[in-house]
Design a protein around this motif. Structure first.
Motif, mmCIF file in Angstrom:
data_model
loop_
_atom_site.group_PDB
_atom_site.id
_atom_site.type_symbol
_atom_site.label_atom_id
_atom_site.label_comp_id
_atom_site.label_asym_id
_atom_site.label_seq_id
_atom_site.Cartn_x
_atom_site.Cartn_y
_atom_site.Cartn_z
ATOM 1 N N PHE A 52 -41.870 -7.963 32.006
ATOM 2 C CA PHE A 52 -41.889 -6.627 32.588
ATOM 3 C C PHE A 52 -40.474 -6.077 32.611
ATOM 4 C CE2 PHE A 52 -41.351 -9.077 36.572
ATOM 5 C CZ PHE A 52 -40.407 -8.336 37.270
ATOM 6 N N LEU A 53 -40.381 -4.768 32.556
ATOM 7 C CA LEU A 53 -39.095 -4.076 32.434
ATOM 8 C C LEU A 53 -38.973 -3.077 33.567
ATOM 9 C CD1 LEU A 53 -36.546 -3.495 30.710
ATOM 10 C CD2 LEU A 53 -37.933 -1.860 29.413
ATOM 11 N N GLY A 54 -37.808 -3.041 34.190
ATOM 12 C CA GLY A 54 -37.601 -2.120 35.299
ATOM 13 C C GLY A 54 -36.150 -1.714 35.446
ATOM 14 N N ASP A 55 -35.859 -1.142 36.621
ATOM 15 C CA ASP A 55 -34.541 -0.583 36.886
ATOM 16 C C ASP A 55 -34.240 -0.759 38.366
ATOM 17 O OD1 ASP A 55 -33.082 2.087 37.974
ATOM 18 O OD2 ASP A 55 -32.330 1.587 35.987
ATOM 19 N N VAL A 60 -34.664 1.258 25.630
ATOM 20 C CA VAL A 60 -35.867 0.440 25.466
ATOM 21 C C VAL A 60 -36.928 1.015 26.394
ATOM 22 C CG1 VAL A 60 -36.898 -1.850 25.600
ATOM 23 C CG2 VAL A 60 -34.497 -1.611 24.947
ATOM 24 N N GLY A 61 -37.919 1.647 25.808
ATOM 25 C CA GLY A 61 -39.017 2.233 26.568
ATOM 26 C C GLY A 61 -40.332 1.880 25.934
ATOM 27 N N ASP A 62 -41.378 2.628 26.294
ATOM 28 C CA ASP A 62 -42.709 2.347 25.775
ATOM 29 C C ASP A 62 -42.744 2.354 24.246
ATOM 30 O OD1 ASP A 62 -43.930 1.966 28.204
ATOM 31 O OD2 ASP A 62 -44.584 4.037 28.407
ATOM 32 N N ALA A 63 -42.132 3.367 23.628
ATOM 33 C CA ALA A 63 -42.197 3.485 22.169
ATOM 34 C C ALA A 63 -41.511 2.313 21.492
ATOM 35 C CB ALA A 63 -41.564 4.803 21.719
ATOM 36 N N GLU A 64 -40.334 1.931 22.022
ATOM 37 C CA GLU A 64 -39.584 0.833 21.397
ATOM 38 C C GLU A 64 -40.331 -0.492 21.542
ATOM 39 O OE1 GLU A 64 -37.093 4.205 21.875
ATOM 40 O OE2 GLU A 64 -38.196 3.130 23.447
ATOM 41 N N ILE A 65 -40.876 -0.742 22.725
ATOM 42 C CA ILE A 65 -41.588 -2.004 22.931
ATOM 43 C C ILE A 65 -42.891 -2.028 22.124
ATOM 44 C CG2 ILE A 65 -42.808 -3.404 24.636
ATOM 45 C CD1 ILE A 65 -40.649 -2.759 26.627
ATOM 46 N N ALA A 66 -43.605 -0.912 22.082
ATOM 47 C CA ALA A 66 -44.840 -0.869 21.296
ATOM 48 C C ALA A 66 -44.573 -1.160 19.827
ATOM 49 C CB ALA A 66 -45.509 0.498 21.453
ATOM 50 N N ALA A 67 -43.440 -0.668 19.305
ATOM 51 C CA ALA A 67 -43.114 -0.872 17.893
ATOM 52 C C ALA A 67 -42.785 -2.324 17.572
ATOM 53 C CB ALA A 67 -41.937 0.014 17.496
ATOM 54 N N MET A 68 -42.495 -3.125 18.586
ATOM 55 C CA MET A 68 -42.153 -4.528 18.350
ATOM 56 C C MET A 68 -43.367 -5.356 17.936
ATOM 57 S SD MET A 68 -39.522 -5.251 21.511
ATOM 58 C CE MET A 68 -38.004 -4.285 21.691
ATOM 59 N N GLY A 69 -44.570 -4.784 18.057
ATOM 60 C CA GLY A 69 -45.764 -5.542 17.683
ATOM 61 C C GLY A 69 -45.823 -5.896 16.215
ATOM 62 N N VAL A 70 -45.294 -5.029 15.354
ATOM 63 C CA VAL A 70 -45.245 -5.341 13.922
ATOM 64 C C VAL A 70 -44.127 -6.356 13.709
ATOM 65 C CG1 VAL A 70 -44.852 -4.441 11.609
ATOM 66 C CG2 VAL A 70 -46.114 -3.075 13.280
#
Length: 333
Positions: A269-272, A306-316
């Motif tokens: 999980f990622l937070g601030d 590093v947000g939703d788009a960056e983490i989602a792209a890590m699936g490939v």
């Protein structure tokens, strides 16, 4: 460019295409044949050799490689790269310090489509590097290329490769103790996390271990120093309302995302917390083997979003090598 067999009388100034044995050694391919070389070939009993000869619009392999490297790295300091000397049509691009590789992949594709003899090979995007790591290599495959093709390749990928340096220099580690977890496992987790930070040139400001409950973890998170906070729990986080995310919110922080399409690493999980990034590490982070947390940690350390788009792209490409210490493997043995 001419390529073919010529007599020794016609070979002066040409490029030797195949290495040849001569008295006292060998003449390497690629050498420009002068009087001494031709005399050595004649002494070896040769009357003809295979050579290449550049045409008036051609650029030799070393000059071409050096020009392309200069176009790729016009600002070595800002790009975090060092270009080597051209040799046999090759120039290596090495990292000057720790960081991650950033590429303009579309530009590099355009470069590699200009001419088959003009090539650039690189590491994968966002790969972590240290000082001296070979990040890319320019290779001119032929003994020379046309000026027009070289100019097009230089224009296609100017400044298309860089190393993003580490900008965060410290991190704190907060761990929780859960029943049945051996102290050796916790110690291994600390060593693995510290090793990851060390590879990035970061230091561990402290590692505190507390019971696995919201109140104790909240207090420890509040005490954590460093520019980043890492949380490694004795019991895996399984929900946004679980102990570690709840403790982060109780400490005044926010949880931006739970879960990632990288395996091992799903339960990150990622937070601030007050402007400092917080990573809830998955249990596989106790192993030094690559997992999804590495990709998040490295990018954040280098100041990247590093947000939703960056983490989602890590699936490939996110199906990583299995880590044997996991309690439940992907496939039964």
């Amino acid at each position: 460019m001419f390529f073919g067999e010529v007599t020794l009388e016609a070979a002066e100034g040409a490029i030797l295409a195949h290495s040849e044995a001569v008295p006292g050694g060998r003449l390497r391919k690629g050498v420009v044949l002068g009087g001494a070389e031709i005399a050595a070939l004649r002494a070896a009993g040769l009357t003809c050799v295979t050579v290449a000869r550049l045409g008036p619009g051609d650029v030799g392999e070393d000059r071409a490689a050096a020009r392309l490297a200069a176009a790729l790295v016009p600002d070595p300091v800002a790009q975090g790269l060092r270009s080597g000397e051209a040799f046999t049509g090759r120039v290596n691009l090495n990292a000057v310090g720790p960081g991650i590789v950033e590429l303009d992949a579309a530009a590099i594709h355009r470069l590699n489509l200009v001419h088959p003899a003009i090539t650039l090979a690189t590491l994968a995007p966002w790969q972590r590097v240290v000082a001296g790591t070979l990040v890319g290599t320019v290779k001119i495959i032929a003994y020379g290329v046309e000026e027009a093709a070289l100019a097009a390749a230089c224009a296609a990928a100017r400044a298309a490769i860089r190393v993003r340096p580490v900008v965060l220099r410290s991190a704190a580690l907060v761990m929780t103790e859960a029943p049945g977890i051996d102290a050796k496992v916790a110690a291994k987790g600390r060593r693995s996390v510290e090793g990851r930070l060390r590879a990035l040139g970061m230091r561990l400001t402290g590692a505190e271990s507390v019971p696995h409950d919201v109140a104790a973890l909240r207090a420890a998170i509040g005490r954590a120093e460093g520019e980043m906070v890492l949380i490694l729990t004795g019991s895996a986080t399984s929900d946004l309302e679980d102990t570690a995310p709840a403790a982060l919110r109780a400490a005044g922080g926010q949880v931006a995302r739970f879960g990632m399409p990288v395996d091992p690493g799903n339960l990150l999980f990622l937070g601030d917390l007050g402007g400092r990034p917080v990573i809830g590490l998955p249990g596989c982070a106790r192993s030094p083997a690559l997992n999804g947390a590495d990709w998040v940690l490295e990018r954040l350390a280098c100041g990247q979003t590093v947000g939703d788009a960056e983490i989602a792209a890590m699936g490939v490409g996110g199906l990583l090598k299995e880590i044997p210490l996991r309690p439940q493997l992907r496939e039964p043995e």
